[in-house]
Scaffold this motif. Structure first.
Motif, short mmCIF file in Angstrom:
data_model
loop_
_atom_site.label_atom_id
_atom_site.label_comp_id
_atom_site.label_asym_id
_atom_site.label_seq_id
_atom_site.Cartn_x
_atom_site.Cartn_y
_atom_site.Cartn_z
N HIS A 16 -43.43 -6.13 19.45
CA HIS A 16 -42.62 -7.14 18.73
C HIS A 16 -41.97 -8.11 19.71
N LEU A 17 -42.67 -8.37 20.81
CA LEU A 17 -42.19 -9.29 21.83
C LEU A 17 -43.27 -10.34 22.11
N VAL A 18 -43.09 -11.11 23.17
CA VAL A 18 -44.06 -12.13 23.56
C VAL A 18 -44.99 -11.54 24.62
N ASN A 50 -41.90 -13.76 17.38
CA ASN A 50 -41.11 -12.53 17.40
C ASN A 50 -39.69 -12.76 17.91
N LEU A 51 -39.52 -13.77 18.76
CA LEU A 51 -38.19 -14.06 19.32
C LEU A 51 -37.20 -14.47 18.24
N LEU A 52 -37.73 -15.05 17.15
CA LEU A 52 -36.84 -15.53 16.08
C LEU A 52 -36.13 -14.38 15.37
N THR A 53 -36.65 -13.17 15.51
CA THR A 53 -36.04 -12.01 14.85
C THR A 53 -35.07 -11.27 15.76
N ILE A 54 -34.90 -11.74 16.99
CA ILE A 54 -34.06 -11.06 17.98
C ILE A 54 -32.72 -11.76 18.08
N LEU A 104 -36.72 -21.78 25.06
CA LEU A 104 -37.77 -20.78 25.28
C LEU A 104 -39.11 -21.26 24.74
N PHE A 105 -39.10 -21.81 23.52
CA PHE A 105 -40.36 -22.28 22.93
C PHE A 105 -40.96 -23.42 23.75
N ASN A 106 -40.11 -24.29 24.30
CA ASN A 106 -40.61 -25.36 25.17
C ASN A 106 -41.23 -24.78 26.44
N PHE A 107 -40.60 -23.71 26.95
CA PHE A 107 -41.14 -23.05 28.14
C PHE A 107 -42.53 -22.48 27.85
#
Length: 341
Positions: free
Chosen positions: A119-121, A237-241, A253-256
């Protein structure tokens, strides 16, 4: 020095914080974890752990959370290794090995599996094409003005390149393809140069003009095959953290993740010989200050080549992530080295 009792308390605090994402107090630890000591003793030890730099207190009235130093001690000495269930192993092998014939498909599926399990990147790269050995080569006429050159490596990576070649019959292309393959099979792609192709001209008498035309095209095409291909999965998955609920942090983060150049620089830090964990400031990238990364590599013919990287919050289940990365890394090593699983 940190005592055994402090280590047990620190481990309990970090385990609880990983589960709840909430600062942890002494009463929580005394109720939930059978440490055999009073809440007051735990509170005193927590104060000492904070003074030693292993814990932080985000607010004066709140409990404690781990510092980067606390996480570092945790991952180095305190995490319990997880074991993957038989069902999980069978699922991983079935998805990686069944009905997948190209390395790009395998890497894409592996990245998807890691993202889904953790559940990560996740990022997975395929073995660098120009360092692989040529296993097959074929030129096919697709129109009167275009020819498709198909290259296959010993690792199963397939590349197709369009060449501008007019009015050439397929039987001529077959003759040139067979001659090139017989001479170059087993060579690494990066070692195939103009001289090695020129040596074959005498075996292709009558087709010299076509070979002369092909040489610069092949040279330029092969030079362009040294880029690293990566497969990124799980950004959503980051949106749920909770750590990334802040819109600015999430956007950065999404731009990265959208910047392939940034990701390739990050991949350069992967240790080729062992699994590695970097926490917060250890990563050396401002936008990943709130993250931890777990990296590994997988081997092709005994040499480290493909890479695996997992990005998530410092508050991740390290034991679970490490076990997943290890198992998939070993599976890919065996798969790309031609072992029949």
């Amino acid at each position: 020095m940190i005592s055994d009792r402090q280590l047990r308390i620190l481990k309990a605090i970090i385990n609880d914080f990983i589960d709840t994402a909430q600062p942890v107090g002494s009463r929580t630890i005394s109720k939930k974890y059978p440490l055999g000591i009073s809440s007051a003793t735990i509170r005193n030890e927590m104060a000492d752990l904070e003074e030693l730099g292993y814990l932080q207190q985000p607010h004066t009235s709140a409990g404690r959370i781990p510092s980067d130093l606390g996480y570092r001690l945790y991952v180095d000495s305190l995490i319990n290794p997880h074991s993957i269930s038989v069902e999980e192993k069978e699922l991983i092998q079935s998805l990686l090995l069944h009905k997948i014939i190209e390395a790009t498909d395998v890497a894409n599926q592996a990245s998807e599996l890691i993202a889904n399990f953790t559940h990560l990147v996740s990022i997975v790269t395929i073995p660098q094409f120009n360092k692989c050995k040529l296993a097959n080569l074929k030129m096919m006429k697709i129109t009167d003005a275009k020819v498709l050159l198909i290259l296959v490596t010993n690792t199963g990576v397939v590349k197709s390149l369009q060449l501008a070649l007019t009015n050439t019959d397929q039987f001529i292309l077959d003759k040139i393809s067979d001659t090139l393959l017989n001479s170059l099979i087993g060579e690494t792609i990066e070692n195939i140069d103009v001289r090695s192709i020129l040596k074959m001209k005498e075996k292709l008498q009558g087709f010299g003009n076509i070979v002369d035309y092909l040489i610069p095209i092949l040279r330029d095409a092969l030079k362009g095959l040294n880029e690293t291909e990566l497969y990124l999965k799980g950004e959503e998955n980051l949106l749920t953290i909770s750590e990334f609920n802040d819109s600015d942090k999430a956007r950065q983060l999404f731009n990265f993740f959208k910047s392939e150049e940034s990701l390739l620089e990050l991949l350069k830090t992967v240790d080729p010989n062992r699994i590695s964990i970097k926490i917060g400031s250890e990563i050396g990238i401002d936008v990943l200050e709130a993250c931890s990364i777990i990296t590994s590599s997988y081997k092709v013919d005994g040499k480290s080549d493909g890479k695996i990287l997992v990005i998530g919050p410092k508050r991740m289940d390290y034991g679970n992530v490490i076990s997943i990365v290890n198992y998939i890394s070993n599976t890919l090593s065996e798969l790309f080295s031609g072992i029949n699983l």
